[in-house]
Design a protein around this motif. Sequence first.
Motif, PDB file in Angstrom:
ATOM      1  N   ALA A   3     -27.787  26.347  -4.028  1.00 31.44           N
ATOM      2  CA  ALA A   3     -26.764  26.326  -5.071  1.00 31.44           C
ATOM      3  C   ALA A   3     -26.962  27.477  -6.050  1.00 31.44           C
ATOM      4  CB  ALA A   3     -26.799  24.992  -5.806  1.00 31.44           C
ATOM      5  N   GLU A   4     -28.198  27.798  -6.361  1.00 32.61           N
ATOM      6  CA  GLU A   4     -28.500  28.909  -7.271  1.00 32.61           C
ATOM      7  C   GLU A   4     -28.034  30.226  -6.654  1.00 32.61           C
ATOM      8  OE1 GLU A   4     -29.677  30.873 -10.586  1.00 32.61           O
ATOM      9  OE2 GLU A   4     -29.719  28.702 -10.334  1.00 32.61           O
ATOM     10  N   LYS A   5     -28.246  30.402  -5.358  1.00 31.80           N
ATOM     11  CA  LYS A   5     -27.836  31.629  -4.663  1.00 31.80           C
ATOM     12  C   LYS A   5     -26.315  31.752  -4.669  1.00 31.80           C
ATOM     13  CE  LYS A   5     -28.229  34.008  -0.269  1.00 31.80           C
ATOM     14  NZ  LYS A   5     -28.675  33.939   1.112  1.00 31.80           N
ATOM     15  N   GLU A   6     -25.621  30.639  -4.395  1.00 32.55           N
ATOM     16  CA  GLU A   6     -24.158  30.649  -4.404  1.00 32.55           C
ATOM     17  C   GLU A   6     -23.616  30.964  -5.799  1.00 32.55           C
ATOM     18  OE1 GLU A   6     -22.896  26.885  -2.898  1.00 32.55           O
ATOM     19  OE2 GLU A   6     -23.459  27.376  -0.833  1.00 32.55           O
ATOM     20  N   ARG A   7     -24.233  30.389  -6.823  1.00 29.72           N
ATOM     21  CA  ARG A   7     -23.802  30.648  -8.193  1.00 29.72           C
ATOM     22  C   ARG A   7     -23.966  32.119  -8.543  1.00 29.72           C
ATOM     23  NH1 ARG A   7     -25.901  31.418 -12.857  1.00 29.72           N
ATOM     24  NH2 ARG A   7     -28.021  30.965 -12.234  1.00 29.72           N
ATOM     25  N   LYS A   8     -25.079  32.701  -8.110  1.00 28.91           N
ATOM     26  CA  LYS A   8     -25.357  34.109  -8.397  1.00 28.91           C
ATOM     27  C   LYS A   8     -24.335  35.010  -7.685  1.00 28.91           C
ATOM     28  CE  LYS A   8     -29.082  37.447  -8.470  1.00 28.91           C
ATOM     29  NZ  LYS A   8     -30.468  37.746  -8.128  1.00 28.91           N
ATOM     30  N   GLU A   9     -23.998  34.681  -6.421  1.00 30.06           N
ATOM     31  CA  GLU A   9     -23.005  35.467  -5.684  1.00 30.06           C
ATOM     32  C   GLU A   9     -21.633  35.382  -6.352  1.00 30.06           C
ATOM     33  OE1 GLU A   9     -23.012  34.021  -1.683  1.00 30.06           O
ATOM     34  OE2 GLU A   9     -24.882  35.037  -1.179  1.00 30.06           O
ATOM     35  N   GLU A  10     -21.303  34.191  -6.828  1.00 34.11           N
ATOM     36  CA  GLU A  10     -20.018  34.008  -7.500  1.00 34.11           C
ATOM     37  C   GLU A  10     -19.961  34.817  -8.788  1.00 34.11           C
ATOM     38  OE1 GLU A  10     -17.232  30.435  -9.220  1.00 34.11           O
ATOM     39  OE2 GLU A  10     -18.700  29.960  -7.654  1.00 34.11           O
ATOM     40  N   GLU A  11     -21.041  34.823  -9.554  1.00 35.47           N
ATOM     41  CA  GLU A  11     -21.078  35.606 -10.787  1.00 35.47           C
ATOM     42  C   GLU A  11     -20.930  37.092 -10.494  1.00 35.47           C
ATOM     43  OE1 GLU A  11     -24.636  34.678 -12.940  1.00 35.47           O
ATOM     44  OE2 GLU A  11     -23.973  32.640 -13.414  1.00 35.47           O
ATOM     45  N   TRP A  14     -17.194  37.821  -9.641  1.00 29.74           N
ATOM     46  CA  TRP A  14     -16.321  37.884 -10.798  1.00 29.74           C
ATOM     47  C   TRP A  14     -16.644  39.072 -11.687  1.00 29.74           C
ATOM     48  CZ3 TRP A  14     -11.914  35.911 -10.349  1.00 29.74           C
ATOM     49  CH2 TRP A  14     -11.729  34.742  -9.612  1.00 29.74           C
TER      50      TRP A  14
END
Length: 132
Positions: A3-11, A14
């Motif tokens: 989840a942390e990796k996905e959040r970082k990719e999303e940031e 954007w």
Amino acid sequence: LKAEKERKEEEEFWASVRARREGRGETEEGFFKSFAASTAARASTFQESHREIQVPIHLRKHYRLLEVEADAVEDDVRKAYRKLALKHHPDKNPSDPVGSKQRFTEVALAYEAICEHLAAGPKGARVPPPPD
């Protein structure tokens, strides 16, 4: 961890989107205004190129049954009717007299309904003034 990796990719995604907007000098409000304007232009162009003749709802099934377009004139309707009447006439289909009679009747009713509609003309039609 995932989840942390996905959040970082999303940031990152954007952040790149914001950077591209800033590079073009567009704010969010400007971006949406230009998008709305281009969409409205495309919609009006589409409407102008695809003007449709509106068929009343109760007649649409008749037009489909006779396989004629909405802008068909009486001659086109007559040709389509004769073609289908010959095809579905009970004398031409001795193997299925009940079904062919029903189809023949449906075609005849559709022809009658469309002809009445065409004879009535468009509602609100202008009547020419009497000659002087």
